[in-house]
Design a protein around this motif. Sequence first.
Motif, PDB file in Angstrom:
ATOM      1  N   LEU A  32       0.834  -1.095   0.042  1.00  0.00           N
ATOM      2  CA  LEU A  32       0.185   0.098   0.009  1.00  0.00           C
ATOM      3  C   LEU A  32       0.803   1.054  -0.148  1.00  0.00           C
ATOM      4  O   LEU A  32       0.704   2.224  -0.650  1.00  0.00           O
ATOM      5  CB  LEU A  32      -1.088   0.051   1.152  1.00  0.00           C
ATOM      6  CG  LEU A  32      -2.120  -0.788   0.978  1.00  0.00           C
ATOM      7  CD1 LEU A  32      -2.933  -0.963   2.300  1.00  0.00           C
ATOM      8  CD2 LEU A  32      -3.157  -0.152   0.120  1.00  0.00           C
TER       9      LEU A  32
ATOM     10  N   ALA B 140     -12.041   7.328   7.711  1.00  0.00           N
ATOM     11  CA  ALA B 140     -11.298   7.048   8.752  1.00  0.00           C
ATOM     12  C   ALA B 140     -12.094   6.898  10.003  1.00  0.00           C
ATOM     13  O   ALA B 140     -11.639   6.298  10.993  1.00  0.00           O
ATOM     14  CB  ALA B 140     -10.316   8.598   8.845  1.00  0.00           C
TER      15      ALA B 140
ATOM     16  N   VAL C 105      -3.924  -1.591  13.527  1.00  0.00           N
ATOM     17  CA  VAL C 105      -4.633  -2.947  13.339  1.00  0.00           C
ATOM     18  C   VAL C 105      -4.015  -4.292  12.826  1.00  0.00           C
ATOM     19  O   VAL C 105      -4.483  -5.099  13.354  1.00  0.00           O
ATOM     20  CB  VAL C 105      -5.760  -2.367  12.085  1.00  0.00           C
ATOM     21  CG1 VAL C 105      -6.747  -3.708  11.609  1.00  0.00           C
ATOM     22  CG2 VAL C 105      -6.544  -1.351  12.302  1.00  0.00           C
TER      23      VAL C 105
ATOM     24  N   LEU D 238      -2.639   4.080  10.897  1.00  0.00           N
ATOM     25  CA  LEU D 238      -3.976   3.358  11.516  1.00  0.00           C
ATOM     26  C   LEU D 238      -3.860   1.856  11.099  1.00  0.00           C
ATOM     27  O   LEU D 238      -4.078   0.920  11.846  1.00  0.00           O
ATOM     28  CB  LEU D 238      -5.184   4.043  11.027  1.00  0.00           C
ATOM     29  CG  LEU D 238      -6.517   3.317  11.668  1.00  0.00           C
ATOM     30  CD1 LEU D 238      -6.710   3.203  13.050  1.00  0.00           C
ATOM     31  CD2 LEU D 238      -7.867   3.739  10.899  1.00  0.00           C
ATOM     32  N   LEU D 239      -3.556   1.538   9.622  1.00  0.00           N
ATOM     33  CA  LEU D 239      -3.497   0.035   9.333  1.00  0.00           C
ATOM     34  C   LEU D 239      -2.554  -0.676  10.253  1.00  0.00           C
ATOM     35  O   LEU D 239      -2.647  -1.959  10.437  1.00  0.00           O
ATOM     36  CB  LEU D 239      -3.304  -0.048   7.820  1.00  0.00           C
ATOM     37  CG  LEU D 239      -3.260  -1.227   7.152  1.00  0.00           C
ATOM     38  CD1 LEU D 239      -4.591  -1.939   7.585  1.00  0.00           C
ATOM     39  CD2 LEU D 239      -3.148  -1.270   5.665  1.00  0.00           C
TER      40      LEU D 239
ATOM     41  N   VAL E 190     -11.572  -7.109  14.312  1.00  0.00           N
ATOM     42  CA  VAL E 190     -10.180  -6.754  13.838  1.00  0.00           C
ATOM     43  C   VAL E 190      -9.836  -7.465  12.495  1.00  0.00           C
ATOM     44  O   VAL E 190      -9.279  -7.020  11.543  1.00  0.00           O
ATOM     45  CB  VAL E 190      -9.083  -7.090  14.809  1.00  0.00           C
ATOM     46  CG1 VAL E 190      -7.574  -7.068  14.233  1.00  0.00           C
ATOM     47  CG2 VAL E 190      -9.140  -6.458  16.033  1.00  0.00           C
TER      48      VAL E 190
ATOM     49  N   LEU F 112     -10.079  -2.169   5.960  1.00  0.00           N
ATOM     50  CA  LEU F 112      -9.277  -0.950   5.788  1.00  0.00           C
ATOM     51  C   LEU F 112      -8.453  -1.022   4.283  1.00  0.00           C
ATOM     52  O   LEU F 112      -8.395  -0.044   3.657  1.00  0.00           O
ATOM     53  CB  LEU F 112      -8.246  -0.841   6.969  1.00  0.00           C
ATOM     54  CG  LEU F 112      -8.234  -0.002   7.830  1.00  0.00           C
ATOM     55  CD1 LEU F 112      -7.847  -0.451   9.232  1.00  0.00           C
ATOM     56  CD2 LEU F 112      -7.591   1.257   7.464  1.00  0.00           C
ATOM     57  N   THR F 113      -7.980  -2.265   4.287  1.00  0.00           N
ATOM     58  CA  THR F 113      -7.039  -2.482   3.086  1.00  0.00           C
ATOM     59  C   THR F 113      -7.898  -2.177   1.725  1.00  0.00           C
ATOM     60  O   THR F 113      -7.362  -1.312   0.864  1.00  0.00           O
ATOM     61  CB  THR F 113      -6.494  -3.945   3.042  1.00  0.00           C
ATOM     62  OG1 THR F 113      -5.739  -4.213   4.283  1.00  0.00           O
ATOM     63  CG2 THR F 113      -5.430  -4.052   1.895  1.00  0.00           C
TER      64      THR F 113
ATOM     65  N   LEU G 282      -9.501  -5.420   9.168  1.00  0.00           N
ATOM     66  CA  LEU G 282      -8.184  -5.192   8.209  1.00  0.00           C
ATOM     67  C   LEU G 282      -8.599  -5.427   6.809  1.00  0.00           C
ATOM     68  O   LEU G 282      -7.821  -4.682   6.093  1.00  0.00           O
ATOM     69  CB  LEU G 282      -7.434  -6.495   8.681  1.00  0.00           C
ATOM     70  CG  LEU G 282      -5.880  -6.700   8.250  1.00  0.00           C
ATOM     71  CD1 LEU G 282      -5.099  -5.296   9.041  1.00  0.00           C
ATOM     72  CD2 LEU G 282      -5.374  -7.827   8.484  1.00  0.00           C
TER      73      LEU G 282
ATOM     74  N   TYR H 216     -13.526   3.403  10.079  1.00  0.00           N
ATOM     75  CA  TYR H 216     -12.523   2.357  10.393  1.00  0.00           C
ATOM     76  C   TYR H 216     -12.506   2.118  11.944  1.00  0.00           C
ATOM     77  O   TYR H 216     -12.854   1.148  12.636  1.00  0.00           O
ATOM     78  CB  TYR H 216     -11.003   2.635  10.000  1.00  0.00           C
ATOM     79  CG  TYR H 216     -10.682   2.921   8.554  1.00  0.00           C
ATOM     80  CD1 TYR H 216     -11.385   2.217   7.526  1.00  0.00           C
ATOM     81  CD2 TYR H 216      -9.946   3.837   8.180  1.00  0.00           C
ATOM     82  CE1 TYR H 216     -11.256   2.400   6.274  1.00  0.00           C
ATOM     83  CE2 TYR H 216      -9.604   4.208   6.744  1.00  0.00           C
ATOM     84  CZ  TYR H 216     -10.373   3.210   5.751  1.00  0.00           C
ATOM     85  OH  TYR H 216      -9.907   3.622   4.539  1.00  0.00           O
TER      86      TYR H 216
ATOM     87  N   LEU I 291     -14.122  -1.077  14.021  1.00  0.00           N
ATOM     88  CA  LEU I 291     -13.382  -1.890  15.069  1.00  0.00           C
ATOM     89  C   LEU I 291     -13.755  -1.489  16.525  1.00  0.00           C
ATOM     90  O   LEU I 291     -13.339  -1.976  17.135  1.00  0.00           O
ATOM     91  CB  LEU I 291     -11.658  -1.257  14.692  1.00  0.00           C
ATOM     92  CG  LEU I 291     -11.128  -1.801  13.725  1.00  0.00           C
ATOM     93  CD1 LEU I 291      -9.846  -0.882  13.419  1.00  0.00           C
ATOM     94  CD2 LEU I 291     -10.622  -3.051  13.732  1.00  0.00           C
TER      95      LEU I 291
ATOM     96  N   ILE J  68      -3.082  12.115   4.198  1.00  0.00           N
ATOM     97  CA  ILE J  68      -4.267  11.372   4.158  1.00  0.00           C
ATOM     98  C   ILE J  68      -3.948   9.766   4.245  1.00  0.00           C
ATOM     99  O   ILE J  68      -3.992   8.856   5.152  1.00  0.00           O
ATOM    100  CB  ILE J  68      -5.216  11.286   3.048  1.00  0.00           C
ATOM    101  CG1 ILE J  68      -6.334  12.692   3.379  1.00  0.00           C
ATOM    102  CG2 ILE J  68      -6.274  10.235   3.255  1.00  0.00           C
ATOM    103  CD1 ILE J  68      -7.147  13.019   2.532  1.00  0.00           C
TER     104      ILE J  68
ATOM    105  N   GLU K 181     -12.529  10.456   2.672  1.00  0.00           N
ATOM    106  CA  GLU K 181     -11.294  10.007   3.572  1.00  0.00           C
ATOM    107  C   GLU K 181     -11.797  10.399   5.189  1.00  0.00           C
ATOM    108  O   GLU K 181     -11.683   9.585   5.945  1.00  0.00           O
ATOM    109  CB  GLU K 181     -10.042  10.514   3.057  1.00  0.00           C
ATOM    110  CG  GLU K 181      -9.554  10.119   2.110  1.00  0.00           C
ATOM    111  CD  GLU K 181      -9.269   8.696   2.082  1.00  0.00           C
ATOM    112  OE1 GLU K 181      -8.740   7.996   3.152  1.00  0.00           O
ATOM    113  OE2 GLU K 181      -9.916   7.998   1.014  1.00  0.00           O
TER     114      GLU K 181
END
Lengths: 114, 535
Positions: A32, B144, A94, A90-91, B159, B166-167, B163, B147, B151, A83, B140
């Motif tokens: 990413l 944000a 997680v 954040l990822l 989680v 998010l990805t 994940l 997310y 969670l 951003i 965004e």
Amino acid sequence: MELILSLGIGVLTGSGVWLLLRPRTFQVIIGLCLLSYAVNLFIFSTGGLRTGAAAILQRGEAGTLANYADPLPQALTLTAIVISFATTALLLVVLLASRGLTGTDHVDGRERDR
Amino acid sequence: MIGWMDHLVIAPIVVPMLAGAAMILAGDRRRRLVVGIGGVSLALIMALAIALLLRAQVPEVRIYRLGDWPTLFGIVLVTDRLSALMLVLTACLGLAAFLFSLAKWQRAGVYFHPLFQFQLMGLNGAFLTGDLFNLFVFFEVMLAASYGMALHGSGVARVRAGLHYLTINLVASLLFLVGVSVVYGIAGTLNMADLAARIPLVAVEDRGLVEAGLAVMGVAFLIKAAMWPLGFWLPGTYAAAAAPAAAILSILSKVGIYAILRVWLLLFGPEAGASAGFGADWLLVGGLLTIAFGGIAVLATQDLPRLAGASVLVSSGTLLAAIGTGQAAVTGGALYYLAGSVLAIGALFLLIELAERAREVGADVLAVTREAMGPGEEEEEAEAEETGVAIPGILAILGLSFMACALLLAGLPPLSGFLAKFAILSPLLGTAPAPIPTTTWLLMVALILSGLATLIAMARAGIAVFWVGQASRVPRVRVVELAPVLLLLALSGALTLGGGPALAYMQATADQLHAPGDYLRAVLGARAVLTGGTP
């Protein structure tokens, strides 16, 4: 110049996509990151490429709009950097939580049965 | 020239932003204060949304120039019927989810309320903005916060699903950026109205590039809207999320639909010259496939949360296919469907958590969550409150609410789901040319079969929870948890009873969207006014 930039963006994107499709969370994050670098460069390139040019005024020339570097792609890139930086952070959190809760770094939270 | 009423346009973004910031300053421990701020903020948002909806009744489109910059240099916010409608829907769903969270979900993790406010800010911003890059920024903000919401409560399932969520959304954001920059590189503008005016003028050799850029951007929207095959992330994520979080997340997929409606109808409307109608077939076929996939998923799921997630897929597919037909009358029906399905799915997500409690499955999850979060004193407080008021006959109320949700989602009379499907199908048959195209038949079959699938699955789930499962204990439900569900269902009921005026409003909205001349004049005309009026 154009060739180098395009190759750079292409290589970054290619590596990013490949890493993104890997099964380990860390590889996904790096993928990413590379993708977002590629996209940032791509946005930046939409303002047009000039080598050795001044950003706003050329020495000894009257300031005309033709000599300006396009500021909008720069602003867009800056926003995109901020951003993607924040969301990648954040990822990472997680990812760590997932590693701690599931005991594996596989993206699905469990190893695939072999 | 600008009255204070005109400044109301930006308030739906500013109010939740300030409220969220104030909540963070107040600290998460002073819960009464935080909840108070949240309540005031939501009441304000609701009032603002209704005020904007009332103002949007007139045919003209209103714009708000941020910082009073001339239109093409600054960013504009635009309120027309569609954005006002989406604001009201968000406010209703937000209010319900907020009330629901007061019972106990706000204690399942930290900073629930600030995240919730930022979520609302992002949603409202996305609905109001008239600039593509600004749309990205609000996406965004919204993501944000989402997310954090997805969670919220932590735990392995959240989680793991978080994940993936998010990805996938990060990749979607990158695609959005690629699309935006290609469009900027060719057209030299990111203002939606200006872009719409320039699309017909794009040189032939650049046309493919612009279309490709917008298509890449469209993929990002479609990932949000969960079109097949881009929507596999959705049921798992929504099922894993906490109930109030899932309810507010369920409108996120509608943001994707909104973006498609706005951008696609504006840029590729009938006035777009050679590009008119670009991608319509993709939307139609993709929508049909999504309905099919969603219908199968609805039938295949065993647990209630996934069932709700799958019905989000069905509703996304229905909307995409209806938009893809490209007729204003069908879009009007689709908008009515959108309003009904937002309310019904929100109610279903909240209801499921209450119903699952009867099966003691949800209770287990919550107990584990509490254990993981750990603070001992809070747990005692929660226990003490849980022994409070319990509503009698709760199973009957829950069962009836579930039945109402099933009727709404399956599209059976007498509730609004039926009216919506009828409003989509009737103009398709009424206005079609003599040989009705195959896709129309397919859409009809898909809509009816998906309704049948939903009905079967909901009936099966309802029997399992409310009839067979009755031997287990009666769930303890507090008024503040039941009220939001009933509120959303009552709103659905109001939408049904006021079907005539509501459909008329939706039709006017659709006409406005399909003839973007007003929108263009409002945004671009303001530039002329300004350059003429200022020195």
